[in-house]
Design a protein around this motif. Structure first.
Motif, PDB file in Angstrom:
ATOM      1  N   ARG A 190      29.502 -25.028 -19.020  1.00  0.00           N
ATOM      2  CA  ARG A 190      30.440 -25.493 -20.044  1.00  0.00           C
ATOM      3  C   ARG A 190      29.858 -26.647 -20.844  1.00  0.00           C
ATOM      4  O   ARG A 190      29.956 -26.677 -22.076  1.00  0.00           O
ATOM      5  N   GLN A 191      29.225 -27.595 -20.154  1.00  0.00           N
ATOM      6  CA  GLN A 191      28.639 -28.734 -20.856  1.00  0.00           C
ATOM      7  C   GLN A 191      27.480 -28.301 -21.741  1.00  0.00           C
ATOM      8  O   GLN A 191      27.333 -28.775 -22.884  1.00  0.00           O
ATOM      9  N   THR A 192      26.672 -27.377 -21.251  1.00  0.00           N
ATOM     10  CA  THR A 192      25.486 -26.950 -21.979  1.00  0.00           C
ATOM     11  C   THR A 192      25.838 -26.288 -23.300  1.00  0.00           C
ATOM     12  O   THR A 192      25.140 -26.481 -24.311  1.00  0.00           O
ATOM     13  N   ILE A 193      26.904 -25.495 -23.347  1.00  0.00           N
ATOM     14  CA  ILE A 193      27.242 -24.772 -24.573  1.00  0.00           C
ATOM     15  C   ILE A 193      28.528 -25.274 -25.221  1.00  0.00           C
ATOM     16  O   ILE A 193      29.133 -24.581 -26.040  1.00  0.00           O
ATOM     17  N   ALA A 194      28.919 -26.505 -24.891  1.00  0.00           N
ATOM     18  CA  ALA A 194      30.103 -27.088 -25.533  1.00  0.00           C
ATOM     19  C   ALA A 194      29.912 -27.208 -27.037  1.00  0.00           C
ATOM     20  O   ALA A 194      30.864 -27.081 -27.814  1.00  0.00           O
ATOM     21  N   GLY A 195      28.678 -27.452 -27.488  1.00  0.00           N
ATOM     22  CA  GLY A 195      28.432 -27.546 -28.919  1.00  0.00           C
ATOM     23  C   GLY A 195      28.666 -26.241 -29.644  1.00  0.00           C
ATOM     24  O   GLY A 195      29.027 -26.237 -30.826  1.00  0.00           O
ATOM     25  N   ILE A 220      23.200 -33.145 -38.972  1.00  0.00           N
ATOM     26  CA  ILE A 220      24.237 -33.138 -37.944  1.00  0.00           C
ATOM     27  C   ILE A 220      25.450 -32.376 -38.466  1.00  0.00           C
ATOM     28  O   ILE A 220      26.014 -32.713 -39.512  1.00  0.00           O
ATOM     29  N   SER A 221      25.861 -31.347 -37.735  1.00  0.00           N
ATOM     30  CA  SER A 221      27.048 -30.579 -38.138  1.00  0.00           C
ATOM     31  C   SER A 221      28.241 -30.838 -37.238  1.00  0.00           C
ATOM     32  O   SER A 221      29.380 -30.571 -37.629  1.00  0.00           O
ATOM     33  N   GLY A 222      28.000 -31.367 -36.021  1.00  0.00           N
ATOM     34  CA  GLY A 222      29.103 -31.668 -35.118  1.00  0.00           C
ATOM     35  C   GLY A 222      28.752 -32.802 -34.193  1.00  0.00           C
ATOM     36  O   GLY A 222      27.678 -32.814 -33.586  1.00  0.00           O
ATOM     37  N   SER A 223      29.649 -33.785 -34.112  1.00  0.00           N
ATOM     38  CA  SER A 223      29.396 -34.965 -33.287  1.00  0.00           C
ATOM     39  C   SER A 223      30.716 -35.669 -33.025  1.00  0.00           C
ATOM     40  O   SER A 223      31.675 -35.528 -33.788  1.00  0.00           O
ATOM     41  N   ARG A 224      30.740 -36.460 -31.952  1.00  0.00           N
ATOM     42  CA  ARG A 224      31.914 -37.308 -31.706  1.00  0.00           C
ATOM     43  C   ARG A 224      32.003 -38.440 -32.722  1.00  0.00           C
ATOM     44  O   ARG A 224      33.044 -39.086 -32.833  1.00  0.00           O
ATOM     45  N   ASP A 225      30.924 -38.700 -33.442  1.00  0.00           N
ATOM     46  CA  ASP A 225      30.920 -39.719 -34.488  1.00  0.00           C
ATOM     47  C   ASP A 225      31.064 -39.027 -35.837  1.00  0.00           C
ATOM     48  O   ASP A 225      30.097 -38.477 -36.373  1.00  0.00           O
ATOM     49  N   PRO A 226      32.251 -39.026 -36.444  1.00  0.00           N
ATOM     50  CA  PRO A 226      32.434 -38.323 -37.717  1.00  0.00           C
ATOM     51  C   PRO A 226      31.516 -38.825 -38.820  1.00  0.00           C
ATOM     52  O   PRO A 226      31.163 -38.071 -39.729  1.00  0.00           O
ATOM     53  N   ALA A 262      25.320 -40.119 -26.723  1.00  0.00           N
ATOM     54  CA  ALA A 262      26.714 -40.393 -27.083  1.00  0.00           C
ATOM     55  C   ALA A 262      27.564 -39.133 -27.043  1.00  0.00           C
ATOM     56  O   ALA A 262      28.750 -39.175 -26.694  1.00  0.00           O
ATOM     57  N   ASP A 263      26.970 -37.998 -27.406  1.00  0.00           N
ATOM     58  CA  ASP A 263      27.708 -36.735 -27.425  1.00  0.00           C
ATOM     59  C   ASP A 263      27.546 -35.938 -26.139  1.00  0.00           C
ATOM     60  O   ASP A 263      28.014 -34.795 -26.059  1.00  0.00           O
ATOM     61  N   GLU A 264      26.884 -36.524 -25.152  1.00  0.00           N
ATOM     62  CA  GLU A 264      26.631 -35.838 -23.884  1.00  0.00           C
ATOM     63  C   GLU A 264      26.031 -34.454 -24.112  1.00  0.00           C
ATOM     64  O   GLU A 264      26.447 -33.465 -23.522  1.00  0.00           O
ATOM     65  N   LEU A 265      25.052 -34.398 -25.027  1.00  0.00           N
ATOM     66  CA  LEU A 265      24.278 -33.216 -25.380  1.00  0.00           C
ATOM     67  C   LEU A 265      25.068 -32.207 -26.200  1.00  0.00           C
ATOM     68  O   LEU A 265      24.577 -31.099 -26.476  1.00  0.00           O
ATOM     69  N   GLY A 266      26.271 -32.558 -26.628  1.00  0.00           N
ATOM     70  CA  GLY A 266      27.119 -31.610 -27.350  1.00  0.00           C
ATOM     71  C   GLY A 266      26.944 -31.611 -28.857  1.00  0.00           C
ATOM     72  O   GLY A 266      27.689 -30.912 -29.556  1.00  0.00           O
ATOM     73  N   THR A 267      25.979 -32.362 -29.392  1.00  0.00           N
ATOM     74  CA  THR A 267      25.758 -32.423 -30.829  1.00  0.00           C
ATOM     75  C   THR A 267      25.278 -31.069 -31.357  1.00  0.00           C
ATOM     76  O   THR A 267      24.418 -30.424 -30.748  1.00  0.00           O
ATOM     77  N   ALA A 283      38.517 -35.591 -29.912  1.00  0.00           N
ATOM     78  CA  ALA A 283      37.317 -36.216 -29.380  1.00  0.00           C
ATOM     79  C   ALA A 283      36.084 -35.885 -30.203  1.00  0.00           C
ATOM     80  O   ALA A 283      35.044 -36.492 -30.041  1.00  0.00           O
ATOM     81  N   GLY A 284      36.222 -34.904 -31.100  1.00  0.00           N
ATOM     82  CA  GLY A 284      35.104 -34.572 -31.962  1.00  0.00           C
ATOM     83  C   GLY A 284      34.583 -33.188 -31.671  1.00  0.00           C
ATOM     84  O   GLY A 284      34.561 -32.723 -30.549  1.00  0.00           O
ATOM     85  N   ALA A 285      34.215 -32.498 -32.709  1.00  0.00           N
ATOM     86  CA  ALA A 285      33.603 -31.180 -32.600  1.00  0.00           C
ATOM     87  C   ALA A 285      32.882 -30.935 -33.903  1.00  0.00           C
ATOM     88  O   ALA A 285      32.717 -31.839 -34.713  1.00  0.00           O
ATOM     89  N   ALA A 286      32.436 -29.719 -34.104  1.00  0.00           N
ATOM     90  CA  ALA A 286      31.647 -29.427 -35.294  1.00  0.00           C
ATOM     91  C   ALA A 286      32.544 -29.484 -36.516  1.00  0.00           C
ATOM     92  O   ALA A 286      33.233 -28.537 -36.857  1.00  0.00           O
ATOM     93  N   ALA A 287      32.560 -30.628 -37.169  1.00  0.00           N
ATOM     94  CA  ALA A 287      33.415 -30.820 -38.333  1.00  0.00           C
ATOM     95  C   ALA A 287      32.930 -30.006 -39.519  1.00  0.00           C
ATOM     96  O   ALA A 287      33.722 -29.609 -40.369  1.00  0.00           O
TER      97      ALA A 287
END
Length: 538
Positions: free
Chosen positions: A106-111, A345-351, A379-384, A419-423
């Protein structure tokens, strides 16, 4: 009495044959008749004058594995005319898993997918995942056994050859997934842990797939400096194993491959002439999209997400990573030294990071781009997620003309959370199929309408062994799309990627209207399409 009569459409049937004006009757979810003028008497009639009636489009490379279960109306895809998707791509998905491996997967492919709170993750096998799809979805779905996920179950995240017992375990997992309904196996050979598998291991698994009537769909080892060698490697795996090969997003990217599409097609044509069964898919855009973590060298990701984050926290290890990325061009960088101007960057917890390149973030912060890269991953726990601006228009057009080409969106449809996702994800998730029809058929004339429809329907159905889908033909399932050939177009852009297309007023899945006069009906007639002993069943 038929349930639905579509009158006066130009029927483009998915074979590549010239379109012809005809009436089409649908009864009990199947095409009953295709004729010049059918008698009236249906419960519903649609005047389709000026519209094209085609088989529903088949997305041969989709990342909707989680989206379909959370937002089952699936507007992004069904509004494009998609009626079937192929999930389980790039060697990483959510089945088969166990209690220990699921959290890391789940963590690996959360992005790619998001990771919603409170979601019911109670399935573990491929069959149980397909059962969950059968609770009701807008489109049909096929599934590929993900080789990387299988490898995690059998031997963890280690970079080493499997023992004979571990290889037997992988064979059993692949065979079980196929018997439970998967149509083949995928690999992600630039992603951990799939990239750790060498050819002999892949050949053994592909032999299992071939014995059960499936095909192999690899994301191969390089789209950059080693692209042709990576394609040749997959052809050799297919030849050795006897397994049909379907190359995922078969592109030639980065500056080293400008103008080299003919080299790829010669390689594939020679293999086909030599007896290999090969098809491939592409999306009609120049930028690609993946996770930021995928750029790391393979050794930096060994051991899984926790081990990767630990390496990023160590200054000495970070310097090693920087050198191989920026100077040598690591395997994660496709053998090309990193150009931070191409990584957006297309998705991050930092908008504030979304929509900006790593180079731009570096200039704004006064920190080296590699440090920005590492800080974003932590910061994104590899989810960027990222866009990679590395494509070439001439390659895209040359490859899509090939007779074994099919369409695949590679659409990443992550769930948006506070919490942030691919905006600003890649617009291919919302625009691939109308873009083929609008830009590459009507505007540029790269493909004829009939040829393009065949690429997106009948040819894909043959690869999937869908015996009664992919054509407008009596007895076939009524997975159908009506579109206006003069107005159909994608409206999703890189700045506004979630816009619905125009010019597609009707989409039917199993004869049920899911898009009706341009609006989603809320119907969920789609199900998993499972491979039986000899064919796919519903």
């Amino acid at each position: 009495m038929s349930g639905l009569l579509i009158r006066g459409a130009t029927v483009v049937d998915g074979t590549g044959a010239p379109g012809r004006v005809a009436d089409v009757a649908v009864t009990d979810g199947r095409v009953e008749a295709v004729d010049d003028r059918l008698p009236r008497g249906a419960r519903r009639e649609i005047d389709a004058s000026g519209l094209v009636l085609a088989p529903g489009f088949i997305d041969m490379h989709a990342h909707s594995d989680l989206r379909l279960l959370v937002e089952r109306d699936h507007t992004a895809k069904v509004s494009q005319g998609v009626t079937t998707e192929v999930l389980g791509q790039d060697g990483l998905s959510y089945a088969p898993v166990d209690d220990e491996t699921l959290p890391a997967i789940r963590q690996t492919i959360a992005g790619w997918n998001g990771d919603p709170d409170g979601f019911d993750w109670s399935w573990r096998s491929v069959g149980e995942y397909l059962d969950r799809l059968d609770e009701g979805i807008a489109v049909n779905a096929c599934y590929l056994v993900p080789q990387g996920t299988v490898r995690v179950l059998a031997m963890g995240w280690d970079d080493r050859p499997p023992t004979e017992a571990e290889l037997d375990r992988q064979r059993d997992l692949v065979a079980t997934g196929m018997r439970e309904g998967a149509v083949g196996m995928s690999s992600g050979l630039t992603y951990v842990p799939g990239m750790y598998a060498r050819d002999d291991e892949l050949v053994e698994l592909c032999r299992v797939v071939a014995s059960l009537g499936g095909f192999y769909a690899p994301h191969h080892r390089s789209y950059g400096a080693g692209a042709l060698a990576a394609y040749a490697e997959m052809v050799e795996v297919s030849r050795r194993s006897g397994c049909p090969l379907h190359l995922a997003h078969a592109t030639m990217n980065f500056g080293v491959n400008a103008g080299r599409a003919p080299d790829l097609l010669r390689l594939l044509d020679d293999a086909i002439a030599g007896g290999c069964d090969i098809t491939f898919d592409t999306y009609p855009y120049l930028p690609g999209s993946t996770t930021l973590a995928a750029l790391l060298p393979s050794w930096a990701s060994e051991g899984g997400p926790a081990a990767t984050l630990a390496r990023l926290a160590d200054a000495g290890t970070r310097e090693r990573i920087r050198h191989v990325m920026e100077v040598d061009g690591s395997d994660g960088c496709h053998g090309v030294p990193m150009d931070w101007d191409t990584i957006e960057i297309s998705g991050s917890r930092d908008p504030s990071a979304v929509g900006r390149t790593v180079a731009e973030l570096s200039a704004a912060s006064g920190r080296p781009p590699f440090e920005v890269f590492c800080e974003r991953l932590v910061a994104d726990e590899l989810g960027t997620t990222i866009l990679q601006h590395v494509g070439h228009e001439d390659n895209v057009q040359t490859i899509m003309r090939h007779p074994v080409h099919t369409g695949g969106s590679d659409g990443i449809l992550p769930l948006v959370t506070e919490a942030g996702a691919a905006a600003k994800p890649h617009p291919r998730g919302w625009g691939t199929f109308p873009r083929y029809l609008g830009r590459y058929v009507r505007e540029l004339g790269v493909l004829s309408l009939e040829e393009c429809v065949a690429h997106l329907t009948g040819r894909a159905a043959r690869r999937l062994r869908l015996a009664d889908r992919g054509l407008v033909r009596p007895g076939f399932h009524a997975d159908l799309v009506l579109f206006d050939p003069e107005t159909v177009r994608d409206t999703a852009t890189f700045d506004a990627p979630r816009r619905r297309p125009e010019g597609i007023p009707y989409v039917f899945v199993g004869g049920v209207a899911v898009i009706d006069d341009g609006s989603h009906t809320g119907a969920l007639p789609g199900r998993s399409l499972r491979r039986g002993p000899d064919t796919l069943t519903r």
